[in-house]
Design an enzyme around this catalytic site. Structure first.
Site, PDB file in Angstrom:
ATOM      1  N   SER A  30     -54.914 100.421  64.916  1.00 29.89           N
ATOM      2  CA  SER A  30     -54.706 100.705  66.545  1.00 29.89           C
ATOM      3  C   SER A  30     -55.960 101.984  66.946  1.00 29.89           C
ATOM      4  O   SER A  30     -56.263 102.016  67.918  1.00 29.89           O
ATOM      5  CB  SER A  30     -53.248 101.136  66.660  1.00 29.89           C
ATOM      6  OG  SER A  30     -52.594 100.369  66.636  1.00 29.89           O
ATOM      7  N   SER A 177     -44.416  97.785  74.697  1.00 32.64           N
ATOM      8  CA  SER A 177     -45.536  97.184  73.991  1.00 32.64           C
ATOM      9  C   SER A 177     -46.761  98.274  74.263  1.00 32.64           C
ATOM     10  O   SER A 177     -47.233  98.608  75.358  1.00 32.64           O
ATOM     11  CB  SER A 177     -45.914  95.903  74.514  1.00 32.64           C
ATOM     12  OG  SER A 177     -47.580  95.748  74.219  1.00 32.64           O
ATOM     13  N   GLN A 179     -49.847  97.727  73.807  1.00 34.81           N
ATOM     14  CA  GLN A 179     -51.198  97.004  74.204  1.00 34.81           C
ATOM     15  C   GLN A 179     -50.914  96.885  75.687  1.00 34.81           C
ATOM     16  O   GLN A 179     -51.891  96.970  76.392  1.00 34.81           O
ATOM     17  CB  GLN A 179     -51.156  95.433  73.646  1.00 34.81           C
ATOM     18  CG  GLN A 179     -51.422  95.639  72.155  1.00 34.81           C
ATOM     19  CD  GLN A 179     -51.626  94.242  71.379  1.00 34.81           C
ATOM     20  OE1 GLN A 179     -51.204  93.532  71.839  1.00 34.81           O
ATOM     21  NE2 GLN A 179     -51.876  94.319  70.156  1.00 34.81           N
ATOM     22  N   ASP A 329     -44.955  95.864  62.931  1.00 35.09           N
ATOM     23  CA  ASP A 329     -45.963  95.407  62.173  1.00 35.09           C
ATOM     24  C   ASP A 329     -45.481  95.093  60.843  1.00 35.09           C
ATOM     25  O   ASP A 329     -46.106  94.428  59.811  1.00 35.09           O
ATOM     26  CB  ASP A 329     -47.287  95.726  62.399  1.00 35.09           C
ATOM     27  CG  ASP A 329     -47.963  95.638  63.604  1.00 35.09           C
ATOM     28  OD1 ASP A 329     -47.832  94.363  64.215  1.00 35.09           O
ATOM     29  OD2 ASP A 329     -49.070  96.380  64.073  1.00 35.09           O
ATOM     30  N   LYS A 356     -46.994  87.419  67.698  1.00 33.95           N
ATOM     31  CA  LYS A 356     -47.941  88.090  67.206  1.00 33.95           C
ATOM     32  C   LYS A 356     -49.017  87.015  66.637  1.00 33.95           C
ATOM     33  O   LYS A 356     -48.943  85.844  67.249  1.00 33.95           O
ATOM     34  CB  LYS A 356     -47.309  88.954  65.842  1.00 33.95           C
ATOM     35  CG  LYS A 356     -46.297  89.931  66.180  1.00 33.95           C
ATOM     36  CD  LYS A 356     -47.087  91.049  67.104  1.00 33.95           C
ATOM     37  CE  LYS A 356     -46.155  92.234  67.657  1.00 33.95           C
ATOM     38  NZ  LYS A 356     -46.969  93.000  68.631  1.00 33.95           N
ATOM     39  N   ARG A 360     -44.239  85.279  63.025  1.00 30.52           N
ATOM     40  CA  ARG A 360     -44.066  85.966  61.885  1.00 30.52           C
ATOM     41  C   ARG A 360     -42.431  85.490  61.417  1.00 30.52           C
ATOM     42  O   ARG A 360     -42.195  85.834  60.255  1.00 30.52           O
ATOM     43  CB  ARG A 360     -44.300  87.475  61.919  1.00 30.52           C
ATOM     44  CG  ARG A 360     -45.729  87.421  62.063  1.00 30.52           C
ATOM     45  CD  ARG A 360     -46.246  89.121  62.054  1.00 30.52           C
ATOM     46  NE  ARG A 360     -47.545  89.213  61.987  1.00 30.52           N
ATOM     47  CZ  ARG A 360     -48.238  90.248  62.422  1.00 30.52           C
ATOM     48  NH1 ARG A 360     -47.834  91.242  62.664  1.00 30.52           N
ATOM     49  NH2 ARG A 360     -49.710  90.287  62.194  1.00 30.52           N
ATOM     50  N   ARG A 402     -51.116  90.074  57.787  1.00 33.22           N
ATOM     51  CA  ARG A 402     -49.790  90.705  57.390  1.00 33.22           C
ATOM     52  C   ARG A 402     -48.901  89.750  56.411  1.00 33.22           C
ATOM     53  O   ARG A 402     -48.342  90.176  55.514  1.00 33.22           O
ATOM     54  CB  ARG A 402     -49.144  91.285  58.304  1.00 33.22           C
ATOM     55  CG  ARG A 402     -49.889  92.258  59.151  1.00 33.22           C
ATOM     56  CD  ARG A 402     -49.176  93.449  60.000  1.00 33.22           C
ATOM     57  NE  ARG A 402     -49.997  94.213  60.716  1.00 33.22           N
ATOM     58  CZ  ARG A 402     -50.893  94.964  60.596  1.00 33.22           C
ATOM     59  NH1 ARG A 402     -51.032  95.360  59.325  1.00 33.22           N
ATOM     60  NH2 ARG A 402     -51.896  95.526  61.626  1.00 33.22           N
TER      61      ARG A 402
HETATM   62  C1  S3P Z   1     -50.826  97.424  68.770  1.00 33.49           C
HETATM   63  C2  S3P Z   1     -49.619  97.356  69.328  1.00 33.49           C
HETATM   64  C3  S3P Z   1     -48.672  96.518  68.819  1.00 33.49           C
HETATM   65  C4  S3P Z   1     -48.999  96.201  67.387  1.00 33.49           C
HETATM   66  C5  S3P Z   1     -50.379  95.476  67.135  1.00 33.49           C
HETATM   67  C6  S3P Z   1     -51.441  96.600  67.625  1.00 33.49           C
HETATM   68  C7  S3P Z   1     -51.980  98.423  69.198  1.00 33.49           C
HETATM   69  O1  S3P Z   1     -48.444  95.305  69.565  1.00 33.49           O
HETATM   70  O2  S3P Z   1     -48.097  94.959  66.821  1.00 33.49           O
HETATM   71  O3  S3P Z   1     -50.826  95.035  65.781  1.00 33.49           O
HETATM   72  O4  S3P Z   1     -52.673  98.657  68.707  1.00 33.49           O
HETATM   73  O5  S3P Z   1     -51.598  98.799  70.532  1.00 33.49           O
HETATM   74  P1  S3P Z   1     -47.360  95.761  70.709  1.00 33.49           P
HETATM   75  O6  S3P Z   1     -47.282  97.220  71.190  1.00 33.49           O
HETATM   76  O7  S3P Z   1     -47.896  94.925  72.027  1.00 33.49           O
HETATM   77  O8  S3P Z   1     -46.088  95.118  70.311  1.00 33.49           O
END
Ligand code: S3P
Length: 442
Positions: A30, A177, A179, A329, A356, A360, A402
């Site tokens: 991340s 999230s 993201q 994760d 994901k 999963r 994973r």
């Molecule tokens: C991530 C946020 C997570 C995670 C992903 C990386 C990131 O997703 O599962 O592997 O770097 O912002 P979400 O926050 O959308 O669940």
């Protein structure tokens, strides 16, 4: 005892063997994505030490290079140099931007690109990424005036963007999230007024920390830091970033060390950001033997080494929606851990796992059942009956990094050899996983 490749994609995994020694996991995925993205839109040079040299960050770097950013090759042990082009400097790419397998690349780029006025971008990805939901990002961005189109009514890649002047907004996100949150924060940098994102629960906060360090006008408030405000207009300035080891990669060794008799592992240089340490909370509830040593702060993120020793009796655990954002994760490897706990473990509130890189919950249920695990799958989780002996079996990562690594750890505790198909998936986030696996066993 050794694991050998029987052909390009399948790996023979022999039972048994304790894991002993020290391991340094690769850089946090991340944080690596964010260093590349934020360095690209800053002014001047950004240097990044410890950037994860794996397929996912490579996808981010190659998209940014297609838009005119100079980024030096990402190689293990080498500092990466990014010559930032400034907030408005990204060029319209001549071709589609390929995000590979990486949801973070696609979602954060959406946020970054929707505000590049008049420029056209198309984002695509591999088979897995093309199935994943993108409306969760496109929808809030549309509230700011973004123009995003795609398959399935804008929900699936390929996605097409025509950059617009964005408007500030107050946006509540539907799921916790990072993201989604990060995409909105990136869009907010070039909006015409203030933007606030409100999350239902706090997701990982690497974007907030790093954007502030780059000079963004960003403030965090509200209960548990769930309200994040960005005022546009600040100039981001190149930084020196040090990426800590990825706790999501460390998780495989922490569980392996806890469940495999005779094991003792020290995982060095692990990022301990409190929005990521749910795995440690659960391992403690299991009464695993963990010790954090050499705790320090590195470039705005807490870091430490974690020593883990095998424990004969691990307690079953319960995971619910509240903790999911802090260990989202790590659910695949925790489902392996549950097979070796003394009782029934419950994983609930985990429906996000279904969108994901693979579904999963379904994949772990299928693969662990093939090894003899006793479990039930629910719409939002798994119930796992610890103590059923696992047997070596023909298993499959189903292309998920994973899952590949979680099944590798499960195979060590199974009776008889396993054959893992599509083991190469590990390279998405942990290119040296198989060599570390070999070395710790010897
Ligand atoms: C991530 C946020 C997570 C995670 C992903 C990386 C990131 O997703 O599962 O592997 O770097 O912002 P979400 O926050 O959308 O669940």
């Amino acid at each position: 005892m050794s694991a050998t490749s029987s052909n390009k994609n399948s790996r023979n995994l022999q039972e048994g063997g304790r894991l002993l020694g020290k391991v340094r996991v690769p850089g946090d995925k991340s944080i690596s994505h964010r260093a590349l993205l934020f360095g690209s839109i800053a002014e001047g040079l950004t240097t990044v030490e410890g950037l994860l040299p794996a397929e996912d960050p490579e996808s981010t770097a190659s998209c940014l290079r297609s838009m005119g950013v100079q980024i030096s090759p990402i190689k293990k042990g080498e500092v990466v140099h990014i010559n930032g082009v400034g907030l408005d400097g990204l060029k319209e790419p001549k071709n589609v931007l390929d995000c590979g397998n990486s949801g973070t690349t696609m979602r954060l780029l959406l946020g970054l690109l929707v505000g590049r006025v008049g420029r056209h971008f198309v984002l695509t990805g591999d088979e897995s990424l093309s199935k994943r939901p993108m409306q969760r990002v496109g929808q809030p961005l549309k509230l700011m005036g973004a123009q995003v189109r795609g398959r399935s009514n804008g929900n699936q890649a390929p996605l097409s963007i025509v950059g617009q002047q964005l408007h500030g907004a107050i946006i509540g996100t539907p799921v916790a999230s990072a993201q989604i949150k990060s995409a909105i924060l990136l869009a907010a940098l070039t909006a015409d007024s203030s933007t606030t994102v409100i999350e239902p629960a706090l997701s990982r906060d690497h974007s907030e920390r790093m954007l502030k360090a780059f000079g963004a006008n960003l403030t965090v408030g509200g209960e548990m830091g769930r309200h994040i405000n960005v005022l546009p207009g600040a100039t981001l300035k190149g930084q020196s970033i040090v990426v800590p080891g990825d706790i999501s990669s460390a998780a495989f060794w922490l569980v392996a060390g806890s469940i495999i008799p005779g094991s003792q592992i020290t995982v060095e240089n692990v990022g301990l950001n409190p929005t990521r340490t749910g795995i440690l909370e659960i391992l403690r509830k299991m009464q695993a033997n963990l010790e954090i040593i050499n705790k320090r702060d590195v470039a705005g993120e807490p870091v430490g080494d974690i020593r883990v020793r095998h424990v004969a009796q691990l307690m079953p655990f319960r995971i619910d929606a509240e903790i999911i954002p802090r260990l989202v994760d790590e659910v695949p490897i925790l489902s392996v851990a549950a097979c070796f706990c003394n009782g029934i473990s419950h994983i609930t509130g985990a429906s996000e796992l279904r969108v994901k890189e693979t579904d999963r919950l379904a994949v772990m249920a299928r693969q662990l059942t093939a090894m003899g695990a006793k479990l039930e799958e629910h719409p939002d989780g798994l119930t796992i009956h610890g103590g059923a002996p696992l047997q070596g079996a023909e298993i499959d990562s189903e292309t998920d990094h994973r899952v590949a690594m979680s099944l590798a750890i499960a195979s060590l505790m199974a009776k008889g050899d396993s054959l893992l198909s599509r083991s190469e998936a590990a390279a998405v986030s942990y290119p040296d996983f198989w060599s570390d696996f070999e070395r710790l066993r010897s």
